[in-house]
Motif scaffolding. Structure first.
Motif, PDB file in Angstrom:
ATOM      1  N   ALA A 693       0.835  -1.205   0.000  1.00 33.19           N
ATOM      2  CA  ALA A 693       0.000   0.000   0.000  1.00 33.19           C
ATOM      3  C   ALA A 693       0.866   1.250   0.000  1.00 33.19           C
ATOM      4  CB  ALA A 693      -0.918  -0.010   1.226  1.00 33.19           C
ATOM      5  N   LEU A 694       1.970   1.202   0.768  1.00 33.12           N
ATOM      6  CA  LEU A 694       2.847   2.378   0.836  1.00 33.12           C
ATOM      7  C   LEU A 694       3.427   2.708  -0.534  1.00 33.12           C
ATOM      8  CD1 LEU A 694       4.745   1.707   4.196  1.00 33.12           C
ATOM      9  CD2 LEU A 694       2.979   3.429   3.728  1.00 33.12           C
ATOM     10  N   LEU A 695       3.864   1.672  -1.255  1.00 34.83           N
ATOM     11  CA  LEU A 695       4.399   1.920  -2.597  1.00 34.83           C
ATOM     12  C   LEU A 695       3.284   2.475  -3.482  1.00 34.83           C
ATOM     13  CD1 LEU A 695       6.672  -1.225  -3.152  1.00 34.83           C
ATOM     14  CD2 LEU A 695       7.126   0.874  -1.880  1.00 34.83           C
ATOM     15  N   GLY A 696       2.098   1.924  -3.303  1.00 33.00           N
ATOM     16  CA  GLY A 696       0.959   2.347  -4.114  1.00 33.00           C
ATOM     17  C   GLY A 696       0.586   3.813  -3.907  1.00 33.00           C
ATOM     18  N   VAL A 697       0.806   4.344  -2.699  1.00 40.91           N
ATOM     19  CA  VAL A 697       0.461   5.750  -2.481  1.00 40.91           C
ATOM     20  C   VAL A 697       1.656   6.669  -2.729  1.00 40.91           C
ATOM     21  CG1 VAL A 697      -1.437   5.290  -0.893  1.00 40.91           C
ATOM     22  CG2 VAL A 697       0.871   5.680   0.033  1.00 40.91           C
ATOM     23  N   GLY A 698       2.779   6.092  -3.161  1.00 44.75           N
ATOM     24  CA  GLY A 698       3.858   6.965  -3.619  1.00 44.75           C
ATOM     25  C   GLY A 698       5.195   6.886  -2.901  1.00 44.75           C
ATOM     26  N   PHE A 699       5.307   6.059  -1.855  1.00 43.73           N
ATOM     27  CA  PHE A 699       6.607   5.972  -1.176  1.00 43.73           C
ATOM     28  C   PHE A 699       7.599   5.181  -2.027  1.00 43.73           C
ATOM     29  CE2 PHE A 699       3.940   7.328   2.214  1.00 43.73           C
ATOM     30  CZ  PHE A 699       4.769   8.053   3.055  1.00 43.73           C
ATOM     31  N   LEU A 721       3.747  -1.938 -10.258  1.00 46.15           N
ATOM     32  CA  LEU A 721       3.442  -0.779  -9.417  1.00 46.15           C
ATOM     33  C   LEU A 721       2.515   0.221 -10.113  1.00 46.15           C
ATOM     34  CD1 LEU A 721       3.777   0.767  -6.807  1.00 46.15           C
ATOM     35  CD2 LEU A 721       5.970   1.611  -7.602  1.00 46.15           C
ATOM     36  N   GLY A 722       2.735   0.405 -11.426  1.00 44.35           N
ATOM     37  CA  GLY A 722       1.890   1.358 -12.161  1.00 44.35           C
ATOM     38  C   GLY A 722       0.422   0.970 -12.061  1.00 44.35           C
ATOM     39  N   THR A 723       0.159  -0.303 -12.281  1.00 42.77           N
ATOM     40  CA  THR A 723      -1.222  -0.782 -12.226  1.00 42.77           C
ATOM     41  C   THR A 723      -1.781  -0.610 -10.820  1.00 42.77           C
ATOM     42  OG1 THR A 723      -0.441  -2.464 -13.751  1.00 42.77           O
ATOM     43  CG2 THR A 723      -2.689  -2.724 -12.924  1.00 42.77           C
ATOM     44  N   LEU A 724      -0.981  -0.991  -9.835  1.00 42.88           N
ATOM     45  CA  LEU A 724      -1.448  -0.881  -8.453  1.00 42.88           C
ATOM     46  C   LEU A 724      -1.789   0.580  -8.128  1.00 42.88           C
ATOM     47  CD1 LEU A 724      -1.878  -2.026  -5.532  1.00 42.88           C
ATOM     48  CD2 LEU A 724       0.459  -1.312  -5.079  1.00 42.88           C
ATOM     49  N   THR A 725      -0.916   1.487  -8.552  1.00 37.08           N
ATOM     50  CA  THR A 725      -1.132   2.901  -8.234  1.00 37.08           C
ATOM     51  C   THR A 725      -2.484   3.368  -8.791  1.00 37.08           C
ATOM     52  OG1 THR A 725       1.245   3.196  -8.337  1.00 37.08           O
ATOM     53  CG2 THR A 725      -0.080   5.196  -8.349  1.00 37.08           C
ATOM     54  N   ARG A 726      -2.778   2.944 -10.017  1.00 44.05           N
ATOM     55  CA  ARG A 726      -4.068   3.349 -10.614  1.00 44.05           C
ATOM     56  C   ARG A 726      -5.241   2.778  -9.820  1.00 44.05           C
ATOM     57  NH1 ARG A 726      -1.108   2.885 -15.173  1.00 44.05           N
ATOM     58  NH2 ARG A 726      -1.706   0.729 -15.604  1.00 44.05           N
ATOM     59  N   VAL A 727      -5.133   1.517  -9.492  1.00 47.55           N
ATOM     60  CA  VAL A 727      -6.225   0.859  -8.753  1.00 47.55           C
ATOM     61  C   VAL A 727      -6.430   1.527  -7.386  1.00 47.55           C
ATOM     62  CG1 VAL A 727      -6.895  -1.314  -7.633  1.00 47.55           C
ATOM     63  CG2 VAL A 727      -5.927  -1.338  -9.950  1.00 47.55           C
ATOM     64  N   LEU A 728      -5.311   1.779  -6.728  1.00 49.34           N
ATOM     65  CA  LEU A 728      -5.397   2.347  -5.380  1.00 49.34           C
ATOM     66  C   LEU A 728      -5.898   3.793  -5.428  1.00 49.34           C
ATOM     67  CD1 LEU A 728      -4.921   1.389  -2.526  1.00 49.34           C
ATOM     68  CD2 LEU A 728      -2.553   2.129  -2.689  1.00 49.34           C
ATOM     69  N   ASP A 729      -5.366   4.560  -6.358  1.00 50.81           N
ATOM     70  CA  ASP A 729      -5.825   5.949  -6.493  1.00 50.81           C
ATOM     71  C   ASP A 729      -7.328   5.984  -6.712  1.00 50.81           C
ATOM     72  OD1 ASP A 729      -3.606   7.445  -6.051  1.00 50.81           O
ATOM     73  OD2 ASP A 729      -2.957   7.512  -8.153  1.00 50.81           O
ATOM     74  N   ASP A 730      -7.757   5.114  -7.584  1.00 49.91           N
ATOM     75  CA  ASP A 730      -9.170   5.054  -7.897  1.00 49.91           C
ATOM     76  C   ASP A 730      -9.984   4.778  -6.632  1.00 49.91           C
ATOM     77  OD1 ASP A 730     -11.170   5.179  -9.772  1.00 49.91           O
ATOM     78  OD2 ASP A 730     -11.355   2.969  -9.777  1.00 49.91           O
ATOM     79  N   ALA A 731      -9.512   3.807  -5.858  1.00 51.84           N
ATOM     80  CA  ALA A 731     -10.232   3.451  -4.633  1.00 51.84           C
ATOM     81  C   ALA A 731     -10.221   4.610  -3.649  1.00 51.84           C
ATOM     82  CB  ALA A 731      -9.606   2.219  -4.004  1.00 51.84           C
ATOM     83  N   LEU A 732      -9.070   5.262  -3.489  1.00 49.89           N
ATOM     84  CA  LEU A 732      -8.973   6.342  -2.496  1.00 49.89           C
ATOM     85  C   LEU A 732      -9.768   7.575  -2.934  1.00 49.89           C
ATOM     86  CD1 LEU A 732      -5.220   6.151  -1.370  1.00 49.89           C
ATOM     87  CD2 LEU A 732      -7.220   5.094  -0.340  1.00 49.89           C
ATOM     88  N   ASP A 733      -9.890   7.764  -4.244  1.00 50.47           N
ATOM     89  CA  ASP A 733     -10.609   8.957  -4.708  1.00 50.47           C
ATOM     90  C   ASP A 733     -12.123   8.759  -4.741  1.00 50.47           C
ATOM     91  OD1 ASP A 733      -8.293  10.322  -4.970  1.00 50.47           O
ATOM     92  OD2 ASP A 733      -7.991   9.778  -7.087  1.00 50.47           O
TER      93      ASP A 733
END
Ligand code: PEP
Ligand code: MG
Length: 756
Positions: A693-699, A721-733
């Motif tokens: 999750a930390l990598l997904g939010v940008g660490f 990581l790119g895919t995860l970031t999109r999925v996570l951003d989507d969920a957080l937004d």
């Protein structure tokens, strides 16, 4: 009965001779009871031994029907013998048959005896059997006779404990001593260890209480004290990394005590009163312990336990339990079992043989636990009764994952654990293979995996775990394991060792973070606070005690001469605290420069983000510091208003929640916007799923305990990581606050073959 004044001395000598003779165990026992009977002018002497099924079995007798040996039995609590065993108290009766507990065993033929004296065979507070003498006449045994029989019972306890009688047992009817026992307590450090008990304080049953020649005995005492002092000096002079810093202060306190005239005088007095040197040590030590019980001052109590420690060392010297004997005892996989122990003592054990540590007391914050954790050995604590139930050499399993100990485990338990150990070893092997592989996600993003450290013993892990550097060096640990404030030179020496061990890898030192749950017994500054977590701690405390901070900063600057120095401040609440700390740094730099000291080539000052107030001044923060490190342990407890140490709340809230992850993303983004490096060094970073999750939010840099680096690296190398970031951003937004991010992440891992 004959005058007993010389009795025990003569009898003890005879017993010693019998022990030394090459005899079959039964014959040895028979001769021992005969010897006791004759010495005590008793018609009967019998020994009952407690079996694992709580039955007391007659093992030897002089005077009763010899045919009843190994046949006559009593339950624990049954008859006079059972009563003695159950209560662990002697019974002295002139007319035994009148006693309400008397139980007549026809096979023994004891009906003709009237007087009865029975004492428990005890070892470290545990009953192993009962020793009895009987006479036909109705007589009351004198106090000195009771004492003599008790002394002899101590010798017999040692025989039972050393396994001499094990050959006399029948299958299924083992002695109580060999019964499998399991304990449940606290898991203090993860890992599973299988091995054999090494009692930290081998129970020394002082059998020869009475000295035969005072002068010789004083000489022995003097010699033992001499070698004790030498061994402390020797440890102090060793340039061994393990003895630097945090352990030095403890050893220096020992040296002071070993030269304490009052203590030595009391020991000598006891010898002059007729005791052997070891009995004298035991006596003075137990007098001290009794006094210690009434002390409330934590500092003094800590000092007394150092004294206690030292007395044990001396006792081991006298009984030939020096370090060499210890090493011999440890020729197998060793699990050290102790009531409690000093941090420095653990380092006396050869690391390569040590498989675990079991503490009868011990808590998460015990100094020895901090050191054991640094050494990476499994530890369990709060194991009530484990010391008295264990014998050197017993098979034992320590499960630091569950907080369990299995003493003398049955074959199936042992097999299950052996499998668990093999499984963990295979995994470790896998992580070792990963060590030299790049720390890159599947889509090629480099991640810095740093380790957290705090003691000199942590340093070898830097290469073993393949960390990119030390992301958090908790300098307060040196203060926590010391007996007094570590001096400036000791601080500098530790920092120098850390930097040397790190070589070209970066190290971030955190200025001392005391207060809260990190207490220094010798630091009287902080009073009792109602809310220590919200109290006078960390940077708040050190800015109020600038001498403390100045000394540390000077030590850091000197140690880092000729290379980069990175320092961060814990628990920053206001930006002015950073300015105040920087002023102190600047002043120290000027001071050292004036005196021609070799200075660091560059100096980076960072802040820990642990207090939520900083979240609303992220831009100013990022602009002010060279780097930011999120202390997620504290940040999470303050954001959710839940004490990080409260087990009732342990699973109630999760950092894998939308608000907390949004917050972390905001911090990571602010870092990027200001080109200020941001890292995270709380426990979150050390578990694969939260780390994902930390990598997904940008660490792109995280710091964790060394053992976590392998599992986290295994995770990230599989991670798109790119895919995860999109999925996570989507969920957080877009997702509602209660969305289950953990489920989302583990689903993602499953789908993309990410090993968690
Ligand atoms: C934290 O709070 O996350 C942290 C790393 O510091 P400590 O655990 O030492 O308080
Ligand atoms: Mg913290």
């Amino acid at each position: 009965m004959r005058d007993m004044a010389a009795g025990p001395r003569v009898l003890l000598r005879r017993l010693r001779e019998l022990m030394a003779e090459a005899l079959e165990p039964q014959e040895r026992l028979d001769r021992i009871v005969r010897e006791i009977a004759s010495n005590m002018v008793a018609e009967v002497c019998s020994l009952y031994v407690l079996r694992a099924d709580s039955i007391l079995e007659l093992y030897a007798t002089e005077g009763l029907n010899p045919g009843s040996v190994h046949l006559a039995q009593l339950k624990l609590g049954q008859g006079l013998v059972g009563t003695i065993a159950a209560s662990a108290r002697a019974l002295n009766l002139s007319d035994a048959q009148k006693h309400p507990a008397f139980a007549y065993l026809p096979e023994t033929g004891e009906e003709i005896y009237n007087s009865f004296l029975g004492v428990p065979v005890l070892r470290a507070g545990r009953t192993l059997g009962v020793l009895v003498v009987q006479n036909r006449t109705m007589r009351q045994y004198r106090d000195d006779e009771v004492e003599a029989l008790e002394t002899i019972a101590m010798v017999i306890a040692e025989m039972i404990a050393t396994g001499d009688l094990a050959r006399l047992t029948r299958p299924g009817l083992e002695l109580d001593l060999s019964r499998p026992v399991s304990f449940v307590g606290l898991p203090l450090n993860d890992g599973v260890g299988l091995g054999h008990v090494v009692l930290h304080e081998p129970r020394i049953v002082v059998t020869n209480l009475f000295n035969e020649d005072t002068d010789t005995e004083l000489e022995r005492l003097g010699e033992a004290l001499g070698s004790l002092r030498l061994s402390i000096d020797d440890m102090l002079s060793r340039r061994d990394v393990a003895f630097e810093g945090e352990h030095r202060e403890v050893l220096e306190a020992y040296r002071m005590f070993a030269n304490d005239r009052g203590w030595i005088r009391r020991l000598e007095e006891a010898v002059r009163n007729g005791l052997t040197a070891e009995a004298a040590v035991e006596k003075v030590q137990s007098d001290m312990r009794a006094r210690m019980l009434h002390m409330t001052d934590p500092y003094l109590r800590e000092r007394m336990s150092d004294f206690d420690d030292l007395a044990n060392r001396l006792l081991r010297q006298l009984m030939g339990r020096g370090p060499e004997v210890l090493a011999a005892l440890m020729n197998r996989d060793a699990i050290v079992v102790a009531r409690q122990m000093g941090a420095a003592e653990l380092l006396d054990y050869p690391r390569d043989k040590l498989r675990g540590l079991v503490l009868e007391e011990g808590a998460v914050t015990s100094h020895v636990v901090i050191v054991a954790r640094a050494m990476g050995i499994p530890v369990t604590g709060q194991m009530k009764g484990v010391v008295s139930m264990s014998e050197n050499g017993d098979a034992i399993i320590v499960d630091g994952e569950e907080g369990r100990v299995h003493l003398r485990p049955q074959a199936d338990v042992e097999a299950a654990y052996a499998e668990k150990v093999r499984f963990r070893a295979r995994r470790q092997e896998l992580y070792r293979e990963l060590r030299d592989k790049p720390s890159e996600t599947k889509d090629g993003v480099h991640i810095d995996l740093m380790m957290n450290a705090g003691l000199a013993v942590d340093l070898p892990q830097l290469t073993e775990a393949g960390a990119a550097g030390i992301g958090l060096f908790r300098t307060e640990l040196q203060f926590m394991v010391a007996a007094t404030f570590p001096r400036a030179e000791a601080q500098e020496r530790l920092y120098r060792d850390v930097l040397e061990a790190a070589g070209r890898k970066p190290v971030t030192f955190r200025t001392i973070d005391i207060g809260g749950d990190k207490v220094l017994p010798y630091f009287k500054g902080a009073g009792q606070e109602e809310n220590p977590a919200l109290g006078w701690r960390a940077i708040r405390l050190t800015l109020d005690r600038p001498g403390l901070l100045r000394t540390q900063i000077r030590a850091l600057l000197k140690a880092a001469g000729g290379r980069e120095l990175r320092v961060m401040l814990p628990m920053v609440t206001e930006l002015s605290e950073i300015d105040a700390a920087r002023d102190i740094f600047d002043r120290e730099v000027r001071h050292l420069a004036r005196f021609g000291h070799h200075l660091p080539t560059s100096f980076k000052l960072g802040a820990m983000l642990e207090v939520p107030s900083l979240l609303w001044q992220l831009d100013e923060l990022m602009a002010k510091v060279d780097f930011v490190s999120v202390g997620s342990n504290d940040l999470f407890q303050f954001v959710t208003a839940s004490d990080r140490g409260n087990t009732l709340l342990a699973d109630r809230f999760t950092p894998l929640s939308v608000p907390f992850l949004r917050l972390l993303r905001q911090v990571a983004r602010a870092g990027v916007a200001h080109a200020t490096p941001v890292t995270l060094c709380g426990e979150m970073a050390g578990r694969p799923l939260p780390a994902m999750a930390l990598l997904g939010v940008g660490f792109r840099s995280i710091s964790m305990s060394p053992a976590a680096i392998g599992p986290v690296k295994a995770m990230l190398r599989d991670l798109p990581l790119g895919t995860l970031t999109r999925v996570l951003d989507d969920a957080l937004d877009t997702t509602a606050e209660h969305a289950d991010i953990r489920a989302l992440l583990s689903g993602f891992a499953d789908q993309h073959g990410v090993s968690l």
